[in-house]
Design an enzyme around this catalytic site. Structure first.
Site, short mmCIF file in Angstrom:
data_model
loop_
_atom_site.label_atom_id
_atom_site.label_comp_id
_atom_site.label_asym_id
_atom_site.label_seq_id
_atom_site.Cartn_x
_atom_site.Cartn_y
_atom_site.Cartn_z
N ALA A 197 2.89 8.20 -9.48
CA ALA A 197 2.31 8.61 -8.20
C ALA A 197 3.44 8.73 -7.18
CB ALA A 197 1.29 7.58 -7.73
N ALA A 244 0.83 -1.22 0.00
CA ALA A 244 0.00 0.00 0.00
C ALA A 244 0.86 1.26 0.00
CB ALA A 244 -0.93 -0.03 1.21
N SER A 290 2.78 4.08 -3.09
CA SER A 290 2.30 5.05 -4.08
C SER A 290 1.40 4.40 -5.12
CB SER A 290 3.49 5.73 -4.77
OG SER A 290 4.33 6.31 -3.81
N LYS A 294 10.71 -1.04 -21.69
CA LYS A 294 10.78 -0.06 -20.59
C LYS A 294 12.10 -0.20 -19.84
CE LYS A 294 7.89 2.18 -17.22
NZ LYS A 294 7.29 1.93 -15.94
P1 NAP Z 1 6.42 2.41 -2.60
O1 NAP Z 1 5.70 3.72 -2.58
O2 NAP Z 1 7.71 2.27 -1.88
O3 NAP Z 1 5.39 1.33 -2.08
C1 NAP Z 1 5.76 0.01 -1.81
C2 NAP Z 1 4.90 -0.47 -0.66
O4 NAP Z 1 5.10 -1.87 -0.50
C3 NAP Z 1 5.24 0.19 0.68
O5 NAP Z 1 4.05 0.70 1.24
C4 NAP Z 1 5.78 -0.98 1.50
O6 NAP Z 1 5.43 -0.91 2.85
C5 NAP Z 1 5.02 -2.13 0.88
N1 NAP Z 1 5.60 -3.43 1.20
C6 NAP Z 1 6.87 -3.87 1.05
N2 NAP Z 1 7.01 -5.13 1.49
C7 NAP Z 1 5.78 -5.49 1.95
C8 NAP Z 1 5.27 -6.68 2.56
N3 NAP Z 1 6.06 -7.74 2.78
N4 NAP Z 1 3.98 -6.72 2.92
C9 NAP Z 1 3.18 -5.65 2.72
N5 NAP Z 1 3.59 -4.48 2.15
C10 NAP Z 1 4.88 -4.42 1.78
O7 NAP Z 1 6.71 1.96 -4.11
P2 NAP Z 1 5.98 2.47 -5.45
O8 NAP Z 1 6.56 3.76 -5.86
O9 NAP Z 1 4.51 2.35 -5.27
O10 NAP Z 1 6.51 1.39 -6.49
C11 NAP Z 1 6.01 0.06 -6.55
C12 NAP Z 1 6.47 -0.54 -7.88
O11 NAP Z 1 5.83 0.18 -8.95
C13 NAP Z 1 7.97 -0.43 -8.12
O12 NAP Z 1 8.44 -1.56 -8.80
C14 NAP Z 1 8.09 0.80 -9.01
O13 NAP Z 1 9.24 0.79 -9.84
C15 NAP Z 1 6.81 0.66 -9.85
N6 NAP Z 1 6.35 1.93 -10.43
C16 NAP Z 1 6.15 3.01 -9.64
C17 NAP Z 1 5.68 4.19 -10.20
C18 NAP Z 1 5.41 5.42 -9.35
O14 NAP Z 1 5.08 6.46 -9.93
N7 NAP Z 1 5.52 5.36 -8.03
C19 NAP Z 1 5.45 4.27 -11.58
C20 NAP Z 1 5.67 3.13 -12.36
C21 NAP Z 1 6.12 1.97 -11.77
P3 NAP Z 1 6.38 -0.23 3.96
O15 NAP Z 1 6.00 1.21 3.91
O16 NAP Z 1 5.97 -0.92 5.18
O17 NAP Z 1 7.80 -0.47 3.55
#
Ligand code: NAP
Length: 306
Positions: free
Chosen positions: A132, A11, A13, A185
């Site tokens: 996000a 949960a 971004s 990508k």
């Molecule tokens: P993020 O904001 O760091 O979110 C990841 C989440 O996963 C955090 O809330 C983390 O919780 C949770 N998590 C990790 N291990 C877990 C577990 N064992 N059980 C439950 N929750 C867990 O990352 P993000 O930016 O959303 O990116 C996610 C993926 O999407 C990545 O591969 C990224 O490259 C890709 N992506 C992101 C974007 C973007 O704009 N953000 C765009 C394209 C692609 P904690 O807070 O507890 O660590």
């Protein structure tokens, strides 16, 4: 038939962006949080909060830890690539036979690991251009409209649950060529992101390093072709040039991770590309030199190099 719940693992971004849109459309979503303390913290607040076009939407979604007993029919995995294997292993026993597991990670490698670990599940790979980011108060800002490709390699039959995404207004399309999308990508990322870290610059400044970018694109094109992704290799250099121009004012995700002292997803991006090149017997001097420089750069800042 009752609407099936989506369980969200990750949960952050992207997870908040997806969970809030599904919930806003009236679809049932349950969060799986990392630990009991994370769950307690979440339950003390109003829920997930998404800000889109200046408007806030709050979703007080039910939440649990991996230890809960609820069976999982549809799992959306939105952790960082390096957390996926452990996160999925933690809920494996709860997956019903034939459960759908949708993976939205950047790069390659984490998807194959899940497919191998869950042979009985319908594992779907995604590649998204949506953007996000999480504010200091925990709200997530929907920063960039985009598109999400979803698919299972070689499977042309779009599943019925895509109707949920349509209902939620999530722009998407099913493709049997999802690996090509992910490779393309990844290649673009390899040509842009490490250089922005090493030169400490915005994407647009890479136009001053056109020779280096083009040399990387030549090697990456050869890699994509050797990896059986000839379509993804087409006009790579032109696409990279277009993205550098279109995102000139932006800092790359890898730049932002390093600037914030966060772990990068390098293992699923340039390290994955170098590993595949080696296993295919390709020599990629520019990509390998860049990889080594990036690892040295991260190590010098006490950041993980994997
Ligand atoms: P993020 O904001 O760091 O979110 C990841 C989440 O996963 C955090 O809330 C983390 O919780 C949770 N998590 C990790 N291990 C877990 C577990 N064992 N059980 C439950 N929750 C867990 O990352 P993000 O930016 O959303 O990116 C996610 C993926 O999407 C990545 O591969 C990224 O490259 C890709 N992506 C992101 C974007 C973007 O704009 N953000 C765009 C394209 C692609 P904690 O807070 O507890 O660590």
């Amino acid at each position: 038939m009752a609407t099936r719940s989506w369980h969200l693992l990750g949960a952050g971004s992207v997870g908040t962006l997806w969970a809030c849109r599904l919930a806003r459309a009236g679809l049932p979503v349950r969060l799986i949080l990392r630990s009991a303390s994370r769950l307690e913290q979440y339950l003390e607040g109003p829920g997930l909060r998404l800000i889109e076009n200046g408007h806030a939407f709050t979703a007080a979604l039910p939440a649990e830890t991996a230890a809960a007993a609820t069976p999982i029919e549809r799992l959306l995995v939105t952790c960082k690539a390096y957390d996926v294997a452990a996160a999925v292993a933690g809920v494996r026993q709860r997956l019903v036979p034939g459960a759908t597991v949708v993976l939205l990670q950047n790069g390659l490698g984490s998807q194959q690991a899940v497919s191998e670990a869950l042979p009985e599940a319908q594992v779907v790979y995604g590649s998204t251009t949506e953007g996000a980011w999480c504010q200091a108060d925990g709200s997530v800002v929907f920063a960039g409209q985009g598109f999400t490709w979803l698919g299972r390699p070689g499977d042309a039959q779009a599943p019925a649950w895509l109707a949920d995404l349509a209902q939620a207004g999530i722009p998407h399309q099913w493709t049997p060529h999802i690996l090509g999308r992910l490779w393309r990508k990844l290649a673009v990322n390899c040509a842009i992101n490490p250089l922005t870290v090493l030169h400490q610059c915005r994407n647009g400044a890479l136009s001053d390093h056109a020779e280096a970018v083009n040399a990387l694109c030549d090697e990456l094109t050869a890699l994509l072709q050797a990896a059986g992704q000839a379509e993804a290799a087409e006009s790579l250099a032109l696409e990279v040039e277009r993205i550098v121009t279109a995102t000139a004012a932006n800092y790359s995700s890898m730049y932002q991770d390093v600037a914030a002292g966060r772990r990068t997803e390098i293992a699923y991006l340039i390290s994955y590309a170098c590993g595949r090149a080696a296993s295919l017997g390709l020599t990629m001097p520019r990509l390998e030199a860049l990889h080594h420089r990036l690892i040295d750069y991260l190590a010098a800042r006490h950041l993980p190099t994997n």
